[in-house]
Design a protein around this motif. Sequence first.
Motif, short mmCIF file in Angstrom:
data_model
loop_
_atom_site.label_atom_id
_atom_site.label_comp_id
_atom_site.label_asym_id
_atom_site.label_seq_id
_atom_site.Cartn_x
_atom_site.Cartn_y
_atom_site.Cartn_z
N TRP A 135 29.39 19.96 69.64
CA TRP A 135 30.82 20.23 69.60
C TRP A 135 31.13 21.31 70.62
CZ3 TRP A 135 31.45 20.66 63.54
CH2 TRP A 135 31.31 19.37 62.99
N SER B 110 33.35 13.68 61.03
CA SER B 110 33.34 14.06 59.62
C SER B 110 32.57 13.06 58.77
CB SER B 110 34.78 14.19 59.10
OG SER B 110 34.79 14.48 57.72
N LEU C 15 28.76 13.27 59.25
CA LEU C 15 28.09 14.37 58.57
C LEU C 15 27.99 14.17 57.07
CD1 LEU C 15 29.50 17.51 60.43
CD2 LEU C 15 27.41 16.22 60.88
N ARG D 176 22.31 17.79 63.37
CA ARG D 176 22.44 19.24 63.49
C ARG D 176 23.54 19.52 64.50
NH1 ARG D 176 18.93 23.73 62.42
NH2 ARG D 176 19.80 25.62 63.36
N VAL D 177 24.50 20.30 64.10
CA VAL D 177 25.62 20.62 64.97
C VAL D 177 25.21 21.70 65.97
CG1 VAL D 177 27.93 21.64 65.07
CG2 VAL D 177 27.38 19.95 63.30
N ARG E 184 32.46 25.38 61.58
CA ARG E 184 31.36 25.92 60.77
C ARG E 184 31.52 25.52 59.31
NH1 ARG E 184 33.10 30.69 63.60
NH2 ARG E 184 31.85 31.02 65.50
N ALA F 287 30.58 21.80 58.81
CA ALA F 287 29.14 21.57 58.89
C ALA F 287 28.44 22.08 57.63
CB ALA F 287 28.57 22.24 60.13
N THR G 101 24.84 20.78 56.65
CA THR G 101 24.38 20.51 58.01
C THR G 101 24.18 21.81 58.75
OG1 THR G 101 25.56 18.39 58.06
CG2 THR G 101 24.91 19.34 60.18
N ILE H 185 23.71 24.46 61.80
CA ILE H 185 24.52 24.62 63.00
C ILE H 185 23.87 25.66 63.92
CG2 ILE H 185 26.02 26.31 61.86
CD1 ILE H 185 28.32 25.20 63.59
#
Length: 268
Positions: free
Chosen positions: A137, A175, A178, A205-206, A224, A227, A232, A234
């Motif tokens: 992102w 969205s 995830l 993994r973001v 944040r 995630a 998830t 980050i």
Amino acid sequence: MDLLLVATPDGSEPGLSLLVDQAYRRGCTVVAVAPARTPITEAVDGAHGLFAPMATAPYDQDAPLAASAPGVLWALLTPLLALLDRAGLLAAPPEALQKVADRLDHVAERCGPAIATYNNPAKTLAADLADALPVIWTEGPTAGPAGRRFTAALAELAGRPALTAELPEALAAHSVLLSGALAAGADPDDFFRDRVEEAQALHARVVLLRDRPTGGLSAAPAARELALSHDTAISELEPEEGGELETLAEMIAITDFAAVYLALASGA
């Protein structure tokens, strides 16, 4: 169209010489940056254009270069930036390019192979992504190109797929991803998995790449929250202060290092 800019690490792509010839026939000025002694050089000469040989290291002279190979981008981009600055199309004076070079040197000192992982942002990022699907992102004018470059480098150098999107659109676009099978908490039995016999499932993994905020609204807090609400992990990368070219150079350099470390770890 008055000006055709060609930048290629190969110079022998099918149709490229034809493109140059067609541009010349239409009265267009041609400028090319490419390796010397390639078909594109003859085409540019025939079009009475300007050819700038791409700078290469001594050991790269005879080796084909991948478009995402570290160093290739700036070898192609720097002459074009200088040209566009002279033409008044953007601001990239010599002092700005020198700052870019200094920033790249600084990143090399921080991210080189001799620097331990805990002090090395590129090795840390590579370790974070070792068994993950990178969901990149970006936020900010220089983070977007850096994210797309990172996606290309992961695919071309490390053979790793990745997804990229700009904030805030990424929040809606990813969205469901995830919250699906790729979410870290998607498999409740993973805790009981045999770490020796059973391969680890791939989880997203973001990776949040963002420019330093200069005021105004930011979607980073919402990113944040999204995630973490889906369990998830980050990773975040934010450059030091500087001009747009400097921050772009830093983010590209760190992610290039990370892609190379992933490639080495995976044997790609």
